[in-house]
Write a protein that holds these residues in place. Structure first.
Motif, PDB file in Angstrom:
ATOM      1  N   ALA A  91       7.051   3.442  -0.005  1.00 61.64           N
ATOM      2  CA  ALA A  91       5.717   3.223  -0.577  1.00 61.64           C
ATOM      3  C   ALA A  91       4.667   4.132   0.062  1.00 61.64           C
ATOM      4  CB  ALA A  91       5.310   1.759  -0.430  1.00 61.64           C
ATOM      5  N   TYR A  92       4.922   4.560   1.291  1.00 63.01           N
ATOM      6  CA  TYR A  92       4.017   5.480   1.985  1.00 63.01           C
ATOM      7  C   TYR A  92       4.488   6.932   1.900  1.00 63.01           C
ATOM      8  CZ  TYR A  92       1.001   1.854   3.853  1.00 63.01           C
ATOM      9  OH  TYR A  92       0.087   0.833   3.967  1.00 63.01           O
ATOM     10  N   ALA A  93       5.528   7.177   1.125  1.00 66.62           N
ATOM     11  CA  ALA A  93       6.098   8.516   0.942  1.00 66.62           C
ATOM     12  C   ALA A  93       6.608   9.103   2.263  1.00 66.62           C
ATOM     13  CB  ALA A  93       5.100   9.453   0.260  1.00 66.62           C
ATOM     14  N   PHE A  94       7.114   8.233   3.134  1.00 64.66           N
ATOM     15  CA  PHE A  94       7.744   8.661   4.371  1.00 64.66           C
ATOM     16  C   PHE A  94       9.245   8.746   4.123  1.00 64.66           C
ATOM     17  CE2 PHE A  94       4.597   6.724   7.726  1.00 64.66           C
ATOM     18  CZ  PHE A  94       3.562   7.475   7.208  1.00 64.66           C
ATOM     19  N   ASP A  95       9.938   9.432   5.021  1.00 63.32           N
ATOM     20  CA  ASP A  95      11.400   9.469   4.994  1.00 63.32           C
ATOM     21  C   ASP A  95      11.921   8.412   5.958  1.00 63.32           C
ATOM     22  OD1 ASP A  95      11.593  11.689   3.239  1.00 63.32           O
ATOM     23  OD2 ASP A  95      11.221  13.052   4.916  1.00 63.32           O
ATOM     24  N   LEU A  96      12.976   7.721   5.564  1.00 58.26           N
ATOM     25  CA  LEU A  96      13.574   6.704   6.431  1.00 58.26           C
ATOM     26  C   LEU A  96      14.525   7.416   7.397  1.00 58.26           C
ATOM     27  CD1 LEU A  96      13.659   3.657   6.978  1.00 58.26           C
ATOM     28  CD2 LEU A  96      15.590   3.514   5.435  1.00 58.26           C
ATOM     29  N   ASP A  97      13.934   8.116   8.361  1.00 59.37           N
ATOM     30  CA  ASP A  97      14.715   8.954   9.258  1.00 59.37           C
ATOM     31  C   ASP A  97      14.536   8.584  10.728  1.00 59.37           C
ATOM     32  OD1 ASP A  97      12.092   9.789   9.402  1.00 59.37           O
ATOM     33  OD2 ASP A  97      12.506  11.910   9.095  1.00 59.37           O
ATOM     34  N   HIS A  98      14.068   7.373  10.982  1.00 58.55           N
ATOM     35  CA  HIS A  98      13.862   6.906  12.351  1.00 58.55           C
ATOM     36  C   HIS A  98      14.243   5.434  12.455  1.00 58.55           C
ATOM     37  CE1 HIS A  98      11.762  10.454  13.829  1.00 58.55           C
ATOM     38  NE2 HIS A  98      11.186  10.518  12.655  1.00 58.55           N
ATOM     39  N   ALA A  99      14.475   4.999  13.688  1.00 56.92           N
ATOM     40  CA  ALA A  99      14.751   3.587  13.940  1.00 56.92           C
ATOM     41  C   ALA A  99      13.484   2.772  13.682  1.00 56.92           C
ATOM     42  CB  ALA A  99      15.229   3.392  15.369  1.00 56.92           C
ATOM     43  N   PHE A 100      13.677   1.470  13.492  1.00 52.92           N
ATOM     44  CA  PHE A 100      12.545   0.595  13.200  1.00 52.92           C
ATOM     45  C   PHE A 100      12.867  -0.829  13.605  1.00 52.92           C
ATOM     46  CE2 PHE A 100      15.193   0.807   9.411  1.00 52.92           C
ATOM     47  CZ  PHE A 100      15.399  -0.541   9.123  1.00 52.92           C
ATOM     48  N   GLY A 101      11.828  -1.653  13.601  1.00 54.91           N
ATOM     49  CA  GLY A 101      12.014  -3.062  13.906  1.00 54.91           C
ATOM     50  C   GLY A 101      10.860  -3.886  13.372  1.00 54.91           C
ATOM     51  N   PHE A 102      11.105  -5.175  13.265  1.00 56.23           N
ATOM     52  CA  PHE A 102      10.082  -6.144  12.872  1.00 56.23           C
ATOM     53  C   PHE A 102       9.859  -7.074  14.060  1.00 56.23           C
ATOM     54  CE2 PHE A 102      11.766  -4.763   8.832  1.00 56.23           C
ATOM     55  CZ  PHE A 102      10.678  -4.759   7.985  1.00 56.23           C
ATOM     56  N   PHE A 103       8.600  -7.257  14.427  1.00 54.69           N
ATOM     57  CA  PHE A 103       8.239  -8.037  15.602  1.00 54.69           C
ATOM     58  C   PHE A 103       7.215  -9.100  15.232  1.00 54.69           C
ATOM     59  CE2 PHE A 103       9.524  -3.817  16.754  1.00 54.69           C
ATOM     60  CZ  PHE A 103      10.311  -3.971  17.883  1.00 54.69           C
TER      61      PHE A 103
ATOM     62  N   ASP B   9       6.593   8.011  17.279  1.00 54.18           N
ATOM     63  CA  ASP B   9       5.244   8.101  16.715  1.00 54.18           C
ATOM     64  C   ASP B   9       4.577   6.737  16.581  1.00 54.18           C
ATOM     65  OD1 ASP B   9       5.268  10.847  16.566  1.00 54.18           O
ATOM     66  OD2 ASP B   9       5.971  10.907  14.496  1.00 54.18           O
ATOM     67  N   GLU B  10       5.355   5.687  16.618  1.00 51.95           N
ATOM     68  CA  GLU B  10       4.861   4.303  16.565  1.00 51.95           C
ATOM     69  C   GLU B  10       3.940   4.020  15.383  1.00 51.95           C
ATOM     70  OE1 GLU B  10       3.402   2.156  19.891  1.00 51.95           O
ATOM     71  OE2 GLU B  10       5.332   2.271  20.905  1.00 51.95           O
ATOM     72  N   TRP B  11       4.481   4.190  14.181  1.00 57.93           N
ATOM     73  CA  TRP B  11       3.743   3.741  12.997  1.00 57.93           C
ATOM     74  C   TRP B  11       3.815   2.219  12.994  1.00 57.93           C
ATOM     75  CZ3 TRP B  11       0.805   6.878  10.260  1.00 57.93           C
ATOM     76  CH2 TRP B  11       1.094   8.242  10.249  1.00 57.93           C
ATOM     77  N   ARG B  12       2.679   1.550  13.128  1.00 57.49           N
ATOM     78  CA  ARG B  12       2.631   0.084  13.159  1.00 57.49           C
ATOM     79  C   ARG B  12       1.983  -0.440  11.885  1.00 57.49           C
ATOM     80  NH1 ARG B  12       1.784  -2.525  19.026  1.00 57.49           N
ATOM     81  NH2 ARG B  12       3.048  -1.059  20.224  1.00 57.49           N
ATOM     82  N   PHE B  13       2.769  -1.143  11.114  1.00 61.77           N
ATOM     83  CA  PHE B  13       2.293  -1.760   9.881  1.00 61.77           C
ATOM     84  C   PHE B  13       2.184  -3.264  10.105  1.00 61.77           C
ATOM     85  CE2 PHE B  13       4.702   1.991   8.768  1.00 61.77           C
ATOM     86  CZ  PHE B  13       4.047   2.555   7.687  1.00 61.77           C
ATOM     87  N   ARG B  14       1.105  -3.842   9.653  1.00 56.12           N
ATOM     88  CA  ARG B  14       1.009  -5.306   9.634  1.00 56.12           C
ATOM     89  C   ARG B  14       1.596  -5.734   8.294  1.00 56.12           C
ATOM     90  NH1 ARG B  14      -2.428  -9.810  11.330  1.00 56.12           N
ATOM     91  NH2 ARG B  14      -2.447 -11.282   9.609  1.00 56.12           N
ATOM     92  N   VAL B  15       2.650  -6.538   8.342  1.00 55.53           N
ATOM     93  CA  VAL B  15       3.318  -6.995   7.132  1.00 55.53           C
ATOM     94  C   VAL B  15       3.075  -8.492   7.001  1.00 55.53           C
ATOM     95  CG1 VAL B  15       5.526  -7.196   5.928  1.00 55.53           C
ATOM     96  CG2 VAL B  15       5.068  -5.193   7.361  1.00 55.53           C
ATOM     97  N   GLU B  16       2.453  -8.876   5.897  1.00 59.09           N
ATOM     98  CA  GLU B  16       2.098 -10.282   5.684  1.00 59.09           C
ATOM     99  C   GLU B  16       2.499 -10.722   4.288  1.00 59.09           C
ATOM    100  OE1 GLU B  16      -1.836 -13.199   5.759  1.00 59.09           O
ATOM    101  OE2 GLU B  16      -2.040 -11.100   6.318  1.00 59.09           O
ATOM    102  N   VAL B  17       3.021 -11.942   4.200  1.00 57.40           N
ATOM    103  CA  VAL B  17       3.388 -12.498   2.901  1.00 57.40           C
ATOM    104  C   VAL B  17       2.123 -12.969   2.191  1.00 57.40           C
ATOM    105  CG1 VAL B  17       4.727 -14.234   1.663  1.00 57.40           C
ATOM    106  CG2 VAL B  17       5.628 -13.239   3.778  1.00 57.40           C
ATOM    107  N   LEU B  18       1.856 -12.386   1.022  1.00 59.14           N
ATOM    108  CA  LEU B  18       0.686 -12.757   0.226  1.00 59.14           C
ATOM    109  C   LEU B  18       0.997 -13.881  -0.750  1.00 59.14           C
ATOM    110  CD1 LEU B  18      -0.711  -9.239  -0.763  1.00 59.14           C
ATOM    111  CD2 LEU B  18      -1.407 -10.691   1.148  1.00 59.14           C
ATOM    112  N   ALA B  19       2.206 -13.847  -1.310  1.00 58.46           N
ATOM    113  CA  ALA B  19       2.557 -14.819  -2.352  1.00 58.46           C
ATOM    114  C   ALA B  19       4.064 -14.818  -2.560  1.00 58.46           C
ATOM    115  CB  ALA B  19       1.864 -14.456  -3.667  1.00 58.46           C
ATOM    116  N   LEU B  20       4.529 -15.862  -3.211  1.00 59.06           N
ATOM    117  CA  LEU B  20       5.915 -15.948  -3.653  1.00 59.06           C
ATOM    118  C   LEU B  20       5.893 -15.846  -5.171  1.00 59.06           C
ATOM    119  CD1 LEU B  20       7.119 -18.887  -1.388  1.00 59.06           C
ATOM    120  CD2 LEU B  20       7.311 -16.429  -0.961  1.00 59.06           C
TER     121      LEU B  20
END
Length: 149
Positions: free
Chosen positions: A39-51, A104-115
């Motif tokens: 959605a941000y037009a980035f490449d999925l070429d790095h490790a990641f995690g959800f915290f 690079d530490e791209w930090r996104f806040r991910v929040e559930v808006l609705a079901l």
């Protein structure tokens, strides 16, 4: 939760820079990460995690879900491939930090808006709202990216 349910999540880099994504609730955190990065037009070429921690030193937060768990390296991290969006985000309002690229530490806040409910003939995951211009994944060090854009 019904099998056909979806989660609508906001993945925000800043308050006026976000993407709202609808994803089937039974999809994995890996699928959600892929949808955010795309959605941000980035490449999925790095490790990641959800915290579960939203600010400060997020690495001590538990439970944390990291790609490293798939590689047998993630201390006590849980799997991003085996954890579903519904398991980690059981209700509207739940939020986590999605950290993409530990360098690079791209930090996104991910929040559930609705079901929601799945609609026939719709492709998922899908971006349902886009606000703000996405920064380049690898900014030119000689150019300033205006954070207000």
């Amino acid at each position: 939760m019904a099998e056909a349910a979806t989660h609508i999540v906001r993945a925000a880099l800043r308050p006026k820079l976000y993407r709202d994504i609808e994803i089937p609730s039974d999809r994995s955190f890996y699928d959600l990460a892929e949808a955010i990065v795309r959605a941000y037009a980035f490449d999925l070429d790095h490790a990641f995690g959800f915290f579960p921690k939203l600010t400060g030193h997020i690495y001590d937060a538990k439970p944390r879900y990291e790609l490293f768990a798939e590689m047998g390296e993630g201390d006590d991290s849980l799997s991003v491939r085996k954890t579903t969006v519904a398991q980690a985000f059981p209700k509207v309002g739940k939020a986590m930090t999605f950290l993409f690229d530990y360098g690079d530490e791209w930090r996104f806040r991910v929040e559930v808006l609705a079901l929601g409910e799945r609609e026939p003939r719709k492709r998922y995951p899908r971006v349902v709202a886009s606000v703000g211009k996405a920064p380049p994944q690898y900014p030119d060090p000689d150019e300033d990216f205006d954070e207000e854009d």
